[in-house]
Structures are given as C-alpha cells and as structure tokens.
Scaffold this active site. Structure first.
Site, PDB file in Angstrom:
ATOM      1  N   LYS A  52       0.843  -1.203   0.000  1.00 38.57           N
ATOM      2  CA  LYS A  52       0.000   0.000   0.000  1.00 38.57           C
ATOM      3  C   LYS A  52       0.874   1.247   0.000  1.00 38.57           C
ATOM      4  CE  LYS A  52      -3.868  -2.212   2.285  1.00 38.57           C
ATOM      5  NZ  LYS A  52      -4.464  -2.634   3.559  1.00 38.57           N
ATOM      6  N   GLN A  96      -5.289  -1.709   9.478  1.00 41.41           N
ATOM      7  CA  GLN A  96      -5.167  -3.021   8.829  1.00 41.41           C
ATOM      8  C   GLN A  96      -5.825  -4.100   9.687  1.00 41.41           C
ATOM      9  OE1 GLN A  96      -3.953  -3.549   5.771  1.00 41.41           O
ATOM     10  NE2 GLN A  96      -4.214  -5.768   5.879  1.00 41.41           N
ATOM     11  N   ASP A 119     -11.685   2.655   3.798  1.00 37.54           N
ATOM     12  CA  ASP A 119     -12.132   1.269   3.644  1.00 37.54           C
ATOM     13  C   ASP A 119     -13.633   1.186   3.344  1.00 37.54           C
ATOM     14  OD1 ASP A 119     -10.198  -0.766   3.855  1.00 37.54           O
ATOM     15  OD2 ASP A 119      -9.946  -0.380   6.014  1.00 37.54           O
TER      16      ASP A 119
END
Ligand code: GUN
Length: 281
Positions: A52, A96, A119
């Site tokens: 990422k 995460q 997200d």
C-alpha cells in the site's frame, strides 16, 4: 476467452490517479495523505501494508505507516485515530485487519471519522452506499466492479450472482451491482442448489473463501466471472473458481493471482484521493 488482466488495469488506474494527484497538487498546494495503522506482526498484513505504501508513493500521495506491537491497548489506538481524524494533512485512515482479539474491531471502525474512512467500513458509509448516496466503497468490491465495467459497460438488466455475504465483499458488491440495475442474487456457503443459482448468472462474483468451488458446469456460456478468493492449498494459492474448467465456458475470467488483488490497492488510492476532494469542497 478474455483473461481479465487486473495487473494491467490496476496499473492504468494508477497512472490516471497519478495525473489527478498532480493536478490537485497545483490547485491546492498540497497532496492527499493516507495513514495506515498496523498492529502486530502478521506476515500477510505486513506485506499488504508495504505494498500500500509503495503504491501510494508511486502516485504521489503522502503516506504514513504507524506500527504498534500486538500487545498495544485499545485506548491508545482509539486516541491515535481521534488525533488523525483532526489532522488536516491526513485524508484517509486505514487500520489493517485482522486485529488482535483484545481490540474491538467495530469500535475501531466507528472511531474513524466517516469522511476519512477509505475502507468504506463505517456504518455511515455502509448506509450511504446502500441508499445509493455518495460514499467510500470498500476497495475489493470497487475493484471487481471496475473490472466488470471494463468488459461490459452496460450492466442494466443483467443477472448477477454474488457468492459470499461478507461486509467486506459480498454485501457491498451487491449494492454496486444493484446501482447498475443488475438483478442480483446473493448466495453463500449455506445456499441450497448453489450450482443452479450460479448457472443463471450473466455475471458471477465468487467471494466465499472455498477453494475452486465454482466448476465449469456451474457457469453459463459467455458469463463474466470474477474470482475474489485467495485460498492457501497444497498446490499453492487458488481462487474460489476452478480456473481451467471455467476458462472454457466463460466470456471473461480473472486469474488468481493477478486479477482482483492489484485492483484492491489501486482502489484504496482512489478512495484516498476521493476523500481529499470531498474535504476541499
Ligand atoms: N485486511 C485485508 N483486507 C483488508 C482491507 O480491505 N482493509 C483493511 N483495513 N484490512 C484488510
């Protein structure tokens, strides 16, 4: 059969995003920023987070990783998220997953301010998506959606079968397909006559986590098949779709790896840029 090259399509998307970041930089004299919180030492999580960061830097975003040991207490994480919520240089926040057991995932998700929730997991974003309003959309289903649209720009009236009902994939995927006027059937591991349901699909999205579940005789001729599965087996990583069999029937199919995976990260960058743009309005 069209082999849907997620690597190439993700790379093209990153190129577009890079240009967009450059335009935003000249307009606002600053760039969108993504902050990722990584808790613990899980190898797959560490790899994802590294990828990422690499991709974020490639398109010119500001990128930070904040690392904590797996023993960190929940309060410290929630306080850090609140600090990032108020930090103007941070456009997007991602924690995460999975988290250590002693940290409440839902609390973490709900502490991230919805406008920085790259997200798309916050209930406000979930609600906005299901109401058809502008919102952050979870990165993996967004990536699947973009791949499907590359093959078939007009999805109106198509029959779509989603296998899997997770908050991460199946449910948001369903919402995206509904928005495109598909007729969507949501199926899952307990669905009866799953094969018969799949055979009705012009589009099949398999996100159920069962290795090679979808066989050649489950798929209508010329269907578009998207394989979200990443399953570790004795013969290596395989998807939820039996590639050899389904490639003989489908019009288009994503490989595993190199299909959906690369799109997920590219969509995270897109979501970060979109959060930045909304914040400048
Ligand atoms: N872990 C695996 N996939 C994801 C994802 O899409 N978002 C977050 N936050 N964690 C993940």
């Amino acid at each position: 059969m069209i082999l849907i090259d997620g690597k190439k399509i993700a790379s093209e998307l990153r190129e577009e995003l890079k240009k967009e970041v450059s335009l935003l930089k000249s307009k606002y004299k600053k760039v969108p920023g993504l902050t990722v919180i990584l808790i613990g030492e899980l190898a797959p999580s560490k790899i994802y987070v590294k990828n990422k960061e690499k991709s974020a830097n490639e398109v010119g975003l500001k990128s930070d990783i904040i690392k904590y040991p797996h023993t960190i207490d929940e309060k410290t994480i929630l306080e850090k998220i609140k600090e990032l919520n108020n930090d103007e240089s941070v456009s997007g926040i991602l924690v995460q997953l999975p988290l250590p057991k002693h940290i409440d995932k839902q609390k973490v998700i709900e502490t991230i301010i919805p406008s920085k929730d790259v997200d798309g997991f916050h209930p406000e974003n979930v609600g906005n998506l299901s109401s058809g309003y502008d919102s952050s959309v979870p990165c993996t289903p967004l990536g699947c959606y973009l791949l499907i649209k590359k093959i078939e720009p007009n999805l109106s009236g198509k029959k779509a079968v989603v296998i899997g009902r997770s908050n991460l994939n199946g449910k948001p995927m369903t919402q995206l397909l509904l928005k495109e006027n598909c007729t969507v059937t949501i199926t899952h591991s307990k669905t009866k006559y799953l094969k018969e349901e799949c055979l009705k699909g012009d589009i099949i999205v398999a996100a159920v986590g069962i290795p090679e579940l979808v066989r050649g005789d489950w798929v209508k001729k010329d269907a578009i098949v998207i394989d979200v599965g990443i399953n570790k087996t004795d013969k290596g990583i395989v998807g939820d779709v039996n590639f050899d069999e389904v490639s003989k029937v489908a019009k288009a199919l994503t490989p595993v790896p190199g299909g959906v995976g690369p799109m997920t990260i590219a969509c995270l960058l897109k979501n970060t840029i979109d959060c930045f743009k909304r914040s400048q309005k």
